[in-house]
Design a protein around this motif. Structure first.
Motif: not given
Length: 432
Positions: A113-117, A129-137, A142-145
């Motif tokens: 959490p707090g890191d950037e990919l 896309e869903e793994v990253i959270g570009i499309r919410p899943s 993204a859910e882990y910040g």
């Protein structure tokens, strides 16, 4: 023999004109195919050397059940993979279900959490896309910040170094580099270009983790991204390295710390690589890896044959008919849904399994448009076997890959062309 072969082709639905056109194209590819065979020979020796160095024995093929403690075959296979990819360690498991799972595992275990990919090569493959959270899943990064930043390639397919430099910041923890094109018509990245990009990134931030999605690229060249600075290379065993025999699985090879992180995420904190039974499929993993350089070479010949065949029909192909190759995928841009569907239906009709089935576009999980897939494979979803797929959306491109033998790849491509000819989806005077 040629007469008998032509007769057999007629009985399998290939017209005289389509076969003749194919042979005309092949005549000009002999020198190129010889070079592919040389690369395959080098990679075959590389794999053989790794197996001999780690003393693979009959006992390694037996496998374990339950917890899988002290699994000699599993541990030796991982040492072999580390040697083949010239890395400190490797995780090679049937519990890794697919390429997307392997990539998600590598990302989720090495980001906090707090890191950037950062993706410096544009949009990732659709299922990421869903793994990253570009499309919410559910369960996305993204859910882990964990935030995400992307720098697109320039119009000519080159790296946008200025914007990559600006995108790297104190939060950038991991850079993901997708070697293959995914459902895009951008160039596949050569190992040399990947090395150039990694060197640039490390100069800006030496402690950033550089991960390469190596799917479809293994054994196409004599070196891998791990030879040019990648901290992790990740892939699927039902693509190139499984040689068509692995029934499931994925791998992560790289620096020991990052591989261990992935192992703890795959199993459990405190357990890591010590558990995970191999369930009697190690022989297929070993033999598949042994055959992988030759199987990959056959698939590569098929991709080049398809590029030349369809380019002469007037369609845009990526890579084009003369470009150097860095993965086994061939894109053909039809511009219409009908072209994509006809191509895939031809490939399906060439399959040893389910050739009687007619594929149609459907709403496949993980994608944002209907997708058509042709895959009459011995292993479900295996894209080192003869297969083709594509999203039904502009630019209406189909992506062809695989073929356990060159001869089958050749037949599949001819069958795809025959399907297009029969449905009047050609632009050449050769097929009025």
């Amino acid at each position: 023999m040629q007469t008998e072969l032509s007769t057999l082709y007629r009985s399998l639905g290939i017209s005289e004109k389509v076969q003749a056109f194919g042979e005309q194209v092949l005549e000009e590819l002999k020198d190129r195919f010889e070079q592919i065979d040389l690369v395959a020979e080098y990679n075959q020796m590389k794999v053989l050397k790794a197996m001999q160095e780690h003393q693979v024995s009959e006992a390694c093929l037996l496998g374990t059940t339950g917890y899988g403690y002290n699994d000699l075959g599993r541990d030796t296979l991982e040492a072999v993979y580390a040697s083949v990819f010239h890395t400190e360690d490797a995780l090679v498991r049937p519990q890794i279900t697919c390429g997307t799972h392997a990539l998600a595992l590598a990302l989720m275990s090495n980001l906090r959490p707090g890191d950037e990919l950062l993706s410096p090569v544009g949009k990732p493959y659709d299922t990421l896309e869903e793994v990253i959270g570009i499309r919410p899943s559910k369960g996305s990064l993204a859910e882990y910040g964990i935030t995400y930043r992307q720098v697109d390639l320039l119009e000519d397919g080159s790296f946008d170094f200025d914007n990559i430099r600006q995108a790297i910041n104190e939060k950038t923890r991991l850079v993901t580099i997708q070697r293959s094109k995914g459902y895009q018509t951008r160039p596949t990245l050569s190992v040399s270009r990947i090395g150039q990009l990694i060197a640039f990134i490390k100069e800006i931030k030496p402690d950033v983790i550089c991960m390469v999605d190596n799917c479809y690229g293994e054994f196409v060249e004599t070196i891998e991204p791990s030879d040019v600075g990648a901290d992790m290379v990740v892939g699927s065993l039902i693509k190139n390295p499984g040689g068509g025999l692995a029934p499931i699985g994925g791998y992560i090879a790289g620096k020991r710390e990052y591989v261990e992180n992935a192992a703890y995420r795959l199993t459990s904190p405190g357990l890591g690589k010590e558990v995970g039974a191999s369930l009697g499929i190690l022989k297929d993993f070993y033999q598949g890896l042994f055959l992988a350089p030759i199987v990959t070479a056959g698939a590569l010949k098929g991709a080049i044959f398809a590029a030349n065949l369809y380019e002469r029909q007037g369609f845009k192909v990526v890579p084009n008919s003369t470009e150097s190759r860095h993965d086994i995928i061939q894109a053909v841009e039809f511009g219409t849904p009908e072209g994509v569907i006809a191509f895939c239906q031809g490939v399906q009709a060439a399959a040893p399994i389910d050739s009687h089935v007619t594929p149609e576009p459907w709403d496949m999980p993980g994608y944002d448009a209907k997708v058509i897939m042709a895959a009459g494979a011995f292993v479900s979803g295996s894209s080192i076997e003869l297969s083709a797929d594509g999203p039904i959306k502009p630019p209406y491109a189909v992506y062809f890959q695989g073929g356990l033998t060159w001869q089958h790849a050749k037949f599949g491509i001819l069958k795809s062309l025959q399907s297009c000819v029969d449905k009047k989806i050609t632009v050449s005077k050769f097929f009025p």
